[in-house]
Design a protein around this motif. Structure first.
Motif, PDB file in Angstrom:
ATOM      1  N   LEU A   1       0.823  -1.211   0.000  1.00 56.57           N
ATOM      2  CA  LEU A   1       0.000   0.000   0.000  1.00 56.57           C
ATOM      3  C   LEU A   1       0.857   1.260   0.000  1.00 56.57           C
ATOM      4  O   LEU A   1       0.470   2.273  -0.590  1.00 56.57           O
ATOM      5  N   GLY A   2       2.036   1.152   0.623  1.00 54.28           N
ATOM      6  CA  GLY A   2       2.992   2.250   0.499  1.00 54.28           C
ATOM      7  C   GLY A   2       3.367   2.452  -0.954  1.00 54.28           C
ATOM      8  O   GLY A   2       3.456   3.579  -1.439  1.00 54.28           O
ATOM      9  N   LEU A   3       3.565   1.324  -1.665  1.00 53.64           N
ATOM     10  CA  LEU A   3       3.904   1.414  -3.090  1.00 53.64           C
ATOM     11  C   LEU A   3       2.720   1.952  -3.890  1.00 53.64           C
ATOM     12  O   LEU A   3       2.909   2.667  -4.879  1.00 53.64           O
ATOM     13  N   VAL A   4       1.509   1.620  -3.473  1.00 44.68           N
ATOM     14  CA  VAL A   4       0.328   2.170  -4.147  1.00 44.68           C
ATOM     15  C   VAL A   4       0.328   3.692  -4.006  1.00 44.68           C
ATOM     16  O   VAL A   4       0.092   4.424  -4.973  1.00 44.68           O
ATOM     17  N   PHE A   5       0.633   4.168  -2.796  1.00 43.34           N
ATOM     18  CA  PHE A   5       0.715   5.616  -2.582  1.00 43.34           C
ATOM     19  C   PHE A   5       1.754   6.225  -3.511  1.00 43.34           C
ATOM     20  O   PHE A   5       1.494   7.222  -4.205  1.00 43.34           O
ATOM     21  N   ILE A   6       2.935   5.615  -3.547  1.00 43.93           N
ATOM     22  CA  ILE A   6       3.991   6.142  -4.408  1.00 43.93           C
ATOM     23  C   ILE A   6       3.562   6.080  -5.869  1.00 43.93           C
ATOM     24  O   ILE A   6       3.772   7.016  -6.636  1.00 43.93           O
ATOM     25  N   GLY A   7       2.928   4.946  -6.227  1.00 48.40           N
ATOM     26  CA  GLY A   7       2.489   4.793  -7.616  1.00 48.40           C
ATOM     27  C   GLY A   7       1.461   5.831  -8.017  1.00 48.40           C
ATOM     28  O   GLY A   7       1.403   6.246  -9.177  1.00 48.40           O
ATOM     29  N   LEU A   8       0.661   6.282  -7.070  1.00 47.34           N
ATOM     30  CA  LEU A   8      -0.352   7.289  -7.391  1.00 47.34           C
ATOM     31  C   LEU A   8       0.248   8.685  -7.440  1.00 47.34           C
ATOM     32  O   LEU A   8      -0.130   9.499  -8.272  1.00 47.34           O
ATOM     33  N   PHE A   9       1.167   8.951  -6.513  1.00 50.37           N
ATOM     34  CA  PHE A   9       1.626  10.339  -6.370  1.00 50.37           C
ATOM     35  C   PHE A   9       2.932  10.640  -7.106  1.00 50.37           C
ATOM     36  O   PHE A   9       3.133  11.751  -7.549  1.00 50.37           O
ATOM     37  N   TRP A  10       3.792   9.618  -7.187  1.00 51.44           N
ATOM     38  CA  TRP A  10       5.118   9.926  -7.733  1.00 51.44           C
ATOM     39  C   TRP A  10       5.089  10.288  -9.217  1.00 51.44           C
ATOM     40  O   TRP A  10       5.682  11.298  -9.615  1.00 51.44           O
ATOM     41  N   PRO A  11       4.420   9.490 -10.058  1.00 53.83           N
ATOM     42  CA  PRO A  11       4.400   9.847 -11.486  1.00 53.83           C
ATOM     43  C   PRO A  11       3.842  11.255 -11.702  1.00 53.83           C
ATOM     44  O   PRO A  11       4.328  12.009 -12.535  1.00 53.83           O
ATOM     45  N   MET A  12       2.841  11.576 -10.881  1.00 50.92           N
ATOM     46  CA  MET A  12       2.243  12.907 -11.007  1.00 50.92           C
ATOM     47  C   MET A  12       3.220  13.990 -10.568  1.00 50.92           C
ATOM     48  O   MET A  12       3.345  15.035 -11.211  1.00 50.92           O
TER      49      MET A  12
ATOM     50  N   ILE B   1      11.166   0.645   9.778  1.00 55.89           N
ATOM     51  CA  ILE B   1      12.096   0.901   8.672  1.00 55.89           C
ATOM     52  C   ILE B   1      11.328   1.309   7.413  1.00 55.89           C
ATOM     53  O   ILE B   1      11.666   2.285   6.743  1.00 55.89           O
ATOM     54  N   VAL B   2      10.243   0.560   7.126  1.00 57.69           N
ATOM     55  CA  VAL B   2       9.432   0.883   5.942  1.00 57.69           C
ATOM     56  C   VAL B   2       8.890   2.307   6.049  1.00 57.69           C
ATOM     57  O   VAL B   2       8.935   3.097   5.097  1.00 57.69           O
ATOM     58  N   PHE B   3       8.411   2.633   7.243  1.00 60.64           N
ATOM     59  CA  PHE B   3       7.831   3.962   7.469  1.00 60.64           C
ATOM     60  C   PHE B   3       8.866   5.053   7.200  1.00 60.64           C
ATOM     61  O   PHE B   3       8.607   6.019   6.466  1.00 60.64           O
ATOM     62  N   LEU B   4      10.058   4.880   7.783  1.00 59.39           N
ATOM     63  CA  LEU B   4      11.091   5.908   7.606  1.00 59.39           C
ATOM     64  C   LEU B   4      11.480   6.058   6.136  1.00 59.39           C
ATOM     65  O   LEU B   4      11.651   7.165   5.632  1.00 59.39           O
ATOM     66  N   ILE B   5      11.584   4.910   5.437  1.00 53.84           N
ATOM     67  CA  ILE B   5      11.949   4.974   4.017  1.00 53.84           C
ATOM     68  C   ILE B   5      10.867   5.732   3.248  1.00 53.84           C
ATOM     69  O   ILE B   5      11.169   6.606   2.422  1.00 53.84           O
ATOM     70  N   LEU B   6       9.605   5.425   3.537  1.00 53.52           N
ATOM     71  CA  LEU B   6       8.520   6.083   2.806  1.00 53.52           C
ATOM     72  C   LEU B   6       8.471   7.577   3.121  1.00 53.52           C
ATOM     73  O   LEU B   6       8.226   8.398   2.235  1.00 53.52           O
ATOM     74  N   VAL B   7       8.700   7.930   4.400  1.00 50.20           N
ATOM     75  CA  VAL B   7       8.734   9.360   4.754  1.00 50.20           C
ATOM     76  C   VAL B   7       9.837  10.052   3.973  1.00 50.20           C
ATOM     77  O   VAL B   7       9.629  11.120   3.384  1.00 50.20           O
ATOM     78  N   TRP B   8      11.001   9.418   3.971  1.00 45.71           N
ATOM     79  CA  TRP B   8      12.132  10.008   3.241  1.00 45.71           C
ATOM     80  C   TRP B   8      11.777  10.169   1.759  1.00 45.71           C
ATOM     81  O   TRP B   8      12.014  11.223   1.161  1.00 45.71           O
ATOM     82  N   PHE B   9      11.181   9.136   1.186  1.00 42.14           N
ATOM     83  CA  PHE B   9      10.853   9.179  -0.250  1.00 42.14           C
ATOM     84  C   PHE B   9       9.851  10.302  -0.536  1.00 42.14           C
ATOM     85  O   PHE B   9      10.007  11.073  -1.484  1.00 42.14           O
ATOM     86  N   THR B  10       8.815  10.374   0.297  1.00 38.47           N
ATOM     87  CA  THR B  10       7.793  11.404   0.100  1.00 38.47           C
ATOM     88  C   THR B  10       8.404  12.796   0.222  1.00 38.47           C
ATOM     89  O   THR B  10       8.104  13.701  -0.554  1.00 38.47           O
ATOM     90  N   MET B  11       9.258  12.944   1.223  1.00 38.04           N
ATOM     91  CA  MET B  11       9.883  14.232   1.482  1.00 38.04           C
ATOM     92  C   MET B  11      10.805  14.636   0.340  1.00 38.04           C
ATOM     93  O   MET B  11      10.949  15.818   0.033  1.00 38.04           O
ATOM     94  N   LYS B  12      11.394  13.629  -0.279  1.00 42.89           N
ATOM     95  CA  LYS B  12      12.403  13.916  -1.300  1.00 42.89           C
ATOM     96  C   LYS B  12      11.785  14.055  -2.690  1.00 42.89           C
ATOM     97  O   LYS B  12      12.129  14.959  -3.439  1.00 42.89           O
ATOM     98  N   PHE B  13      10.886  13.149  -3.042  1.00 43.65           N
ATOM     99  CA  PHE B  13      10.482  13.052  -4.450  1.00 43.65           C
ATOM    100  C   PHE B  13       9.022  13.387  -4.721  1.00 43.65           C
ATOM    101  O   PHE B  13       8.650  13.592  -5.864  1.00 43.65           O
ATOM    102  N   ILE B  14       8.182  13.391  -3.717  1.00 38.87           N
ATOM    103  CA  ILE B  14       6.754  13.588  -4.004  1.00 38.87           C
ATOM    104  C   ILE B  14       6.287  14.978  -3.605  1.00 38.87           C
ATOM    105  O   ILE B  14       5.684  15.685  -4.403  1.00 38.87           O
ATOM    106  N   TRP B  15       6.578  15.353  -2.373  1.00 34.95           N
ATOM    107  CA  TRP B  15       6.048  16.626  -1.883  1.00 34.95           C
ATOM    108  C   TRP B  15       6.621  17.843  -2.635  1.00 34.95           C
ATOM    109  O   TRP B  15       5.845  18.680  -3.126  1.00 34.95           O
ATOM    110  N   PRO B  16       7.958  17.973  -2.744  1.00 33.60           N
ATOM    111  CA  PRO B  16       8.490  19.217  -3.321  1.00 33.60           C
ATOM    112  C   PRO B  16       8.009  19.518  -4.741  1.00 33.60           C
ATOM    113  O   PRO B  16       7.601  20.655  -4.990  1.00 33.60           O
ATOM    114  N   PRO B  17       8.017  18.534  -5.676  1.00 34.25           N
ATOM    115  CA  PRO B  17       7.581  18.904  -7.035  1.00 34.25           C
ATOM    116  C   PRO B  17       6.130  19.372  -7.090  1.00 34.25           C
ATOM    117  O   PRO B  17       5.819  20.331  -7.801  1.00 34.25           O
TER     118      PRO B  17
END
Lengths: 332, 156
Positions: free
Chosen positions: A49-60, B12-28
């Motif tokens: 589900l984390g990957l689902v979130f990334i899959g939804l938001f990252w490409p955008m 660990i999964v949580f921290l990785i996802l936070v880092w990813f969101t902070m780095k690649f999703i939120w700013p753009p």
């Protein structure tokens, strides 16, 4: 579901048992009380589900344009703006990680909670057909998952309060705060209780709500146990559901990234309900028996009500995360 | 409810996802939204400016038109005056010329009348003598009646 007409209690227990891996022997275990055991099902769906979130938001995010936004971008932006507004309301410092974390927490927990709406027997039956004995699809009803997230928030708060206020101020607040220096030990004990209650309540609230919802779905399904299918049909229905689920996922993917009016509007309108209906009939119901219809009826009613809890708990988890971080950063 | 290593794995999964969101999703996403907000603000500001400029240009144009109209009125007025003057002058010239010609004609007439009278005066004595001779049936000596003749001539 393997043998004919299992008793209600064994059915319920079956649904509440994790698929566990013992990290010392690398073997699948059952109901282990040992600490060095991982609930594979919880972690698998959590990551998925984390990957689902990334899959939804990252490409955008990668394609985000400051020009006229397309529909999907609009949706993502509305979500982002909603979270950003919540964070701005509760959190007054400048921080690079709080808002993205709130976005992630909200959608991740939301997606986890939505797993509760899948028919209780669907994925476990499919897994059973593939030889997996137990499967719990709702990560947020695993206290390990929710407490892990709330503990992460707790550690971040801890680090963040030192980062923002410095050792001296943190120590002063911990030892002298409510009653002054003459009741120093009492102050400290109170502080410890206050701080520990935050992650515990944050994690247990989500766990409790989702666990209760899941149990109610299981109970509703257990009521229809006596109409279950003959054992030799179980793999068939499981496989059928697996195929229909895959079709549904492909459809969602096409809708999200496809081009043209067909992909955008008509395809989901026509195919998605059909896929869901077909999947429900084949996977949800072990056989077309009288009780199965009651299960559809009850589960649908509870499911509609459950949407409220799903959204509310995700929202509460996000807001409290932001609030705790804000409390950690602010001077008292 | 038993806690186990899932706790650590999820952390660990949580921290990785936070880092990813902070780095690649939120700013753009935020960058795109901020940029769009800025562009819209700029656009609105430009529109306001353009509207103001248009209003200024309108007032300016109205002023220019007013000025031009006033100028045109002055020019027409002046032209009218000039035209009147020209007409007046022409009339005056014409009348002067007419008077001159009339005087000339009068002078000619007078001249001719004078000349005719002089001629008549020259011939009247002769005619009178001849006429009197015919009436009397004899020669009348002009010299004898010179005084009488002169008086006659004076009469003309």
């Amino acid at each position: 579901m393997t043998t004919e007409a299992p008793s209600s209690s064994s059915y319920i227990l079956h649904h509440l048992t994790y698929l566990q891996l013992d990290l010392r022997t690398w073997k699948i275990v059952e109901n282990s009380q040992n600490f060095w055991v991982v609930n594979i099902d919880s972690i698998f769906f959590s990551v998925l589900l984390g990957l689902v979130f990334i899959g939804l938001f990252w490409p955008m995010a990668r394609r985000a344009t400051h020009g006229v936004p397309a529909r999907w971008q609009n949706f993502v932006e509305v979500c982002t703006e909603f979270v950003d507004g919540q964070v701005k309301d509760a959190f007054h410092q400048k921080s690079k990680f709080v808002a993205p974390m709130a976005l992630l927490v909200f959608f991740w927990v939301l997606f986890m909670n939505i797993m509760d709406l899948l028919p209780v027997d669907s994925l476990p039956t499919a897994a059973e057909a593939m030889g997996i004995g137990h499967l719990r699809v709702l990560p947020s009803s695993d206290p390990n998952i929710t407490l892990s997230m709330s503990l992460t928030v707790f550690f971040l708060c801890f680090w963040y309060s030192f980062h923002c206020k410095g050792l001296k101020l943190v120590a002063r607040e911990a030892f002298f705060h409510p009653f002054g220096k003459w009741l120093l030990p009492v102050n400290f004990v109170l502080k410890v209780v206050e701080e520990l209650s935050k992650p515990l309540s944050l994690g247990l609230r989500l766990f409790g709500n989702m666990y209760a919802g899941e149990v109610i779905f299981i109970l509703l399904a257990a009521m229809t146990l006596h109409y279950s299918a003959p054992a030799h049909l179980a793999p068939l229905t499981g496989t059928a559901f697996f195929i229909f689920s895959a079709l549904a996922l492909v459809t969602v993917g096409l809708v999200a990234y496809g081009k043209g009016p067909w992909m955008r509007a008509w395809l989901p309108l026509l195919i998605l309900p059909a896929v869901i209906a077909a999947g429900s009939i084949f996977g949800f119901l072990p056989a077309i028996g009288g009780g199965a219809y009651f299960q559809i009826l009850f589960a649908t009613g509870w499911g509609i009500f459950h949407w409220l809890i799903i959204g509310l708990q995700a929202y509460i988890f996000m807001v409290l995360t932001v609030a705790y971080l804000s409390m950690a950063a602010e001077h008292h | 409810m038993s806690l186990n290593a899932t706790l650590i794995a999820q952390l660990i999964v949580f921290l990785i996802l936070v880092w990813f969101t902070m780095k690649f999703i939120w700013p753009p996403i935020m960058r795109a939204m901020d940029e769009r907000a800025k562009r819209i603000a700029d656009g609105l500001e430009a529109a306001d400016r353009a509207r103001k400029e248009l209003a200024d240009a309108d007032t300016h144009a109205a002023e220019e038109i007013k000025k031009a109209r006033a100028e045109a009125a002055v020019i027409i007025e002046r032209a009218n005056q000039q035209a009147g003057q020209i007409v007046d002058k022409a009339r005056a010239d014409a009348m002067l010329e007419a008077a001159k010609q009339k005087a000339q004609a009068q002078a000619d007439i007078d001249n001719m009348a004078h000349r005719a009278r002089a001629e008549l005066r020259g011939q009247v004595a002769t005619l009178a003598v001849q006429g009197a001779g015919k009436i009397l049936g004899r020669e009348v000596d002009a010299a004898t009646h010179k005084a009488l003749l002169d008086q006659l001539v004076e009469g003309i």
